[in-house]
Design a protein around this motif. Structure first.
Motif, PDB file in Angstrom:
ATOM      1  N   GLN A 305       0.894  -1.160  -0.016  1.00  0.00           N
ATOM      2  CA  GLN A 305       0.120   0.032   0.059  1.00  0.00           C
ATOM      3  C   GLN A 305       0.991   1.320   0.013  1.00  0.00           C
ATOM      4  OE1 GLN A 305      -2.509  -0.805   3.513  1.00  0.00           O
ATOM      5  NE2 GLN A 305      -4.013  -1.868   2.433  1.00  0.00           N
ATOM      6  N   GLY A 306       2.073   0.975   0.067  1.00  0.00           N
ATOM      7  CA  GLY A 306       3.019   2.209  -0.281  1.00  0.00           C
ATOM      8  C   GLY A 306       3.666   2.743   1.329  1.00  0.00           C
ATOM      9  N   HIS A 307       3.292   2.306   2.490  1.00  0.00           N
ATOM     10  CA  HIS A 307       3.595   2.583   3.733  1.00  0.00           C
ATOM     11  C   HIS A 307       5.089   2.589   3.780  1.00  0.00           C
ATOM     12  CE1 HIS A 307      -0.410   3.152   5.287  1.00  0.00           C
ATOM     13  NE2 HIS A 307      -0.832   1.930   4.525  1.00  0.00           N
ATOM     14  N   ARG A 308       5.654   3.607   4.570  1.00  0.00           N
ATOM     15  CA  ARG A 308       7.118   3.868   4.646  1.00  0.00           C
ATOM     16  C   ARG A 308       7.524   3.342   6.213  1.00  0.00           C
ATOM     17  NH1 ARG A 308       9.942   7.492   1.515  1.00  0.00           N
ATOM     18  NH2 ARG A 308      10.870   8.422   3.324  1.00  0.00           N
ATOM     19  N   LEU A 309       8.791   2.766   6.192  1.00  0.00           N
ATOM     20  CA  LEU A 309       9.100   2.414   7.574  1.00  0.00           C
ATOM     21  C   LEU A 309       9.880   3.556   8.319  1.00  0.00           C
ATOM     22  CD1 LEU A 309       9.733  -0.411   9.301  1.00  0.00           C
ATOM     23  CD2 LEU A 309      12.293  -0.090   8.382  1.00  0.00           C
ATOM     24  N   GLN A 310       9.386   3.817   9.388  1.00  0.00           N
ATOM     25  CA  GLN A 310      10.017   5.059  10.150  1.00  0.00           C
ATOM     26  C   GLN A 310      10.735   4.628  11.467  1.00  0.00           C
ATOM     27  OE1 GLN A 310       6.280   7.023  10.615  1.00  0.00           O
ATOM     28  NE2 GLN A 310       6.880   8.377   8.762  1.00  0.00           N
ATOM     29  N   ARG A 311      12.063   5.096  11.570  1.00  0.00           N
ATOM     30  CA  ARG A 311      12.584   4.612  12.926  1.00  0.00           C
ATOM     31  C   ARG A 311      12.043   5.473  14.077  1.00  0.00           C
ATOM     32  NH1 ARG A 311      19.060   6.122  13.411  1.00  0.00           N
ATOM     33  NH2 ARG A 311      18.804   5.417  11.404  1.00  0.00           N
ATOM     34  N   ASN A 312      11.886   4.699  15.057  1.00  0.00           N
ATOM     35  CA  ASN A 312      11.592   5.455  16.310  1.00  0.00           C
ATOM     36  C   ASN A 312      12.684   6.355  16.806  1.00  0.00           C
ATOM     37  OD1 ASN A 312      11.156   5.839  19.329  1.00  0.00           O
ATOM     38  ND2 ASN A 312      10.040   4.022  19.365  1.00  0.00           N
ATOM     39  N   PRO A 313      12.196   7.640  17.301  1.00  0.00           N
ATOM     40  CA  PRO A 313      13.234   8.678  17.560  1.00  0.00           C
ATOM     41  C   PRO A 313      13.992   8.221  18.590  1.00  0.00           C
ATOM     42  CG  PRO A 313      11.003   9.469  17.940  1.00  0.00           C
ATOM     43  CD  PRO A 313      10.901   8.123  16.974  1.00  0.00           C
ATOM     44  N   TRP A 314      13.335   7.301  19.729  1.00  0.00           N
ATOM     45  CA  TRP A 314      14.180   7.244  20.753  1.00  0.00           C
ATOM     46  C   TRP A 314      15.137   5.742  20.541  1.00  0.00           C
ATOM     47  CZ3 TRP A 314      14.357  10.398  24.431  1.00  0.00           C
ATOM     48  CH2 TRP A 314      13.172  11.412  24.670  1.00  0.00           C
ATOM     49  N   ASP A 352      11.676   3.817   1.965  1.00  0.00           N
ATOM     50  CA  ASP A 352      10.527   3.698   1.207  1.00  0.00           C
ATOM     51  C   ASP A 352      10.162   2.169   1.110  1.00  0.00           C
ATOM     52  OD1 ASP A 352      10.150   6.353   0.329  1.00  0.00           O
ATOM     53  OD2 ASP A 352      11.440   6.164  -1.391  1.00  0.00           O
ATOM     54  N   ALA A 353       8.727   1.872   0.925  1.00  0.00           N
ATOM     55  CA  ALA A 353       8.077   0.496   0.891  1.00  0.00           C
ATOM     56  C   ALA A 353       8.860  -0.222  -0.218  1.00  0.00           C
ATOM     57  CB  ALA A 353       6.499   0.570   0.571  1.00  0.00           C
ATOM     58  N   ALA A 354       9.112   0.447  -1.620  1.00  0.00           N
ATOM     59  CA  ALA A 354       9.638  -0.256  -2.607  1.00  0.00           C
ATOM     60  C   ALA A 354      10.972  -0.893  -2.377  1.00  0.00           C
ATOM     61  CB  ALA A 354       9.737   0.824  -3.858  1.00  0.00           C
ATOM     62  N   VAL A 355      11.485  -0.427  -1.331  1.00  0.00           N
ATOM     63  CA  VAL A 355      12.962  -0.677  -1.098  1.00  0.00           C
ATOM     64  C   VAL A 355      12.838  -1.858  -0.188  1.00  0.00           C
ATOM     65  CG1 VAL A 355      15.051  -0.130  -0.028  1.00  0.00           C
ATOM     66  CG2 VAL A 355      14.040   1.460  -1.350  1.00  0.00           C
ATOM     67  N   LEU A 356      11.716  -1.753   0.657  1.00  0.00           N
ATOM     68  CA  LEU A 356      11.717  -2.991   1.676  1.00  0.00           C
ATOM     69  C   LEU A 356      11.214  -4.156   0.998  1.00  0.00           C
ATOM     70  CD1 LEU A 356      10.365  -0.771   4.582  1.00  0.00           C
ATOM     71  CD2 LEU A 356      12.289  -1.940   4.540  1.00  0.00           C
ATOM     72  N   THR A 366      13.787  -9.906   9.555  1.00  0.00           N
ATOM     73  CA  THR A 366      14.309  -9.004  10.799  1.00  0.00           C
ATOM     74  C   THR A 366      13.695  -7.715  10.716  1.00  0.00           C
ATOM     75  OG1 THR A 366      16.509 -10.199  10.051  1.00  0.00           O
ATOM     76  CG2 THR A 366      16.518  -7.836  11.257  1.00  0.00           C
ATOM     77  N   VAL A 367      13.129  -7.120   9.824  1.00  0.00           N
ATOM     78  CA  VAL A 367      12.431  -5.899   9.901  1.00  0.00           C
ATOM     79  C   VAL A 367      11.061  -6.118  10.577  1.00  0.00           C
ATOM     80  CG1 VAL A 367      11.283  -4.345   8.478  1.00  0.00           C
ATOM     81  CG2 VAL A 367      13.518  -4.837   7.750  1.00  0.00           C
ATOM     82  N   ARG A 368      10.572  -7.079  10.490  1.00  0.00           N
ATOM     83  CA  ARG A 368       9.339  -7.308  11.135  1.00  0.00           C
ATOM     84  C   ARG A 368       9.644  -7.495  12.620  1.00  0.00           C
ATOM     85  NH1 ARG A 368       6.305 -11.969  12.046  1.00  0.00           N
ATOM     86  NH2 ARG A 368       7.655 -13.164  10.676  1.00  0.00           N
ATOM     87  N   ALA A 369      10.734  -8.135  13.119  1.00  0.00           N
ATOM     88  CA  ALA A 369      10.830  -8.193  14.463  1.00  0.00           C
ATOM     89  C   ALA A 369      11.386  -7.027  15.027  1.00  0.00           C
ATOM     90  CB  ALA A 369      12.230  -9.004  14.575  1.00  0.00           C
ATOM     91  N   LEU A 370      11.990  -5.952  14.041  1.00  0.00           N
ATOM     92  CA  LEU A 370      12.291  -4.839  14.955  1.00  0.00           C
ATOM     93  C   LEU A 370      11.129  -3.783  14.837  1.00  0.00           C
ATOM     94  CD1 LEU A 370      15.447  -3.951  12.789  1.00  0.00           C
ATOM     95  CD2 LEU A 370      15.306  -4.493  15.240  1.00  0.00           C
TER      96      LEU A 370
END
Length: 380
Positions: A305-314, A352-356, A366-370
């Motif tokens: 759906q095009g959602h992006r991965l965003q790092r938790n700022p903490w 970007d979602a396309a990269v993931l 691994t991404v999902r675990a994080l």
């Protein structure tokens, strides 16, 4: 980055880094602060924010420190001059402040601590002091006078009559007025004193510099947790005691041999300890796991759906190469992954979602675990 420093990063690191101060006029030309004094005051009222109010009474040279969180009414009772509001970790609360740190990526990310923002009225200051870490002082709004001392014999004793670590004596050797966009770099141990000329905002980009005591203490705990109970002090060469109450030289030598052995670490042991240590060091808050874990199917649906991965700022991220793979460190946790994935996750705050979607199945796991651990989120 050459514009930020007024020179290439390599020259700055060679000639100034941890060696001598540097004033950089127009480091960020036409700079406009992404936050206002009111924004900062609002943040200082948040329960989870780390904030302080420092007031100074010049007639009596009295300094007062108050820790937040504050109420709106607290600011209405402050005097017209000689006070400062400071808030730590503003980069974790404001994405525009966090984006400023991209300008400093000639320094490894794990060395960057936070962006502290201070708002001061006329005469506002935190007093003459010394920091034990590198700091970049970026003027964000208004004018601040900075005085420093580069004298080799500059006194560094602290006053005993205030809560703050203020110098008992300060004789400046240099003085400048900084305007918006100007920046002052100070290596550790340089006495300095900043004073607001009218109202001003200053951003302090502080570096992380664990003390030797902190490093040794944490490493000792790391080693101790991994030593078997069976390993004990021995003295097979014990001689009959002449004075039973004496701890003799041979006993101390035995202890020295044990400690020398324990304190020796190869690169793998150091990596296993240091990665988690430095990514949790001085963390104000820990990321919280997702209330409901994402399944593989749910994650793929979001990405399609095009959602992006965003790092938790903490979350603090770093990695180390292990052969052709990597160990990824996330706020004290360790995750084995491919070197390519480690570099991807630490390169930017958003992916970007396309990269993931191009990742191998194990990398996406691994991404999902994080994500489920709270180190990353998915854009709405």
């Amino acid at each position: 980055m050459s514009d930020l420093l007024g020179m290439p990063p390599a020259r700055f690191l060679r000639d100034y880094w941890q060696k001598k101060p540097l004033l950089i006029r127009g480091a960020l030309p036409n700079f406009v602060s992404p936050i206002t004094a009111n924004d900062l005051a609002g943040l200082a009222c948040e329960e989870m924010a780390l904030s302080r109010l420092i007031t100074h009474t010049p007639k009596t040279d009295r300094w007062t420190l108050r820790n937040g969180p504050f109420a709106e009414g607290d600011f209405a009772t402050l005097p017209k001059s000689h006070w400062t509001l400071l808030v730590q970790d503003v980069d974790k609360w404001d994405a525009n402040i966090a984006a400023l740190l991209d300008q400093f990526r000639f320094i490894p990310d794990w060395r960057i601590d936070d962006v502290m923002v201070s708002y001061a009225v006329d005469g506002g200051s935190v007093g003459a002091h010394v920091d034990q870490y590198d700091v970049f002082l970026l003027q964000a709004a208004g004018t601040r006078r900075w005085q420093i001392s580069t004298a080799a014999d500059a006194p560094k004793e602290f006053r005993s009559d205030v809560e703050l670590k203020l110098l008992t004596e300060f004789k400046p050797t240099d003085e400048w007025l900084l305007q918006p966009g100007d920046m002052l770099y100070l290596p550790p141990g340089v006495p300095h004193h900043g004073t607001a000329i009218g109202e001003c905002l200053t951003f302090s980009i502080g570096l992380r510099a664990p003390s030797h005591a902190e490093l040794f203490g944490d490493f000792a705990d790391f080693v101790a947790e991994r030593l078997p109970e069976e390993q004990r002090y021995t003295d097979s060469d014990l001689s009959a005691a002449r004075f039973p109450g004496e701890i003799d030289t041979s006993a101390l030598q035995n202890v020295q041999k044990i400690l020398a052995t324990i304190g020796t670490a190869d690169e793998q042991q150091l990596r296993t300890w240091f990665g988690p240590f430095i990514t949790r060091y001085r963390n104000a808050h820990a990321p919280a796991p997702r209330p409901r874990s994402l399944t593989d199917a749910a994650l793929r649906k979001r990405l399609l759906q095009g959602h992006r991965l965003q790092r938790n700022p903490w979350t603090r991220l770093a990695y180390a190469k292990v052969g052709k793979a990597a160990e990824l460190y996330t706020s004290g946790d360790t995750q084995a992954c491919s070197l390519a994935l480690a570099r991807l996750l630490t390169a930017t705050r958003e992916i970007d979602a396309a990269v993931l979607l191009q990742l191998a199945p194990d990398e996406l796991d691994t991404v999902r675990a994080l994500l489920n651990a709270g180190h990353f989120g998915i854009s709405a």
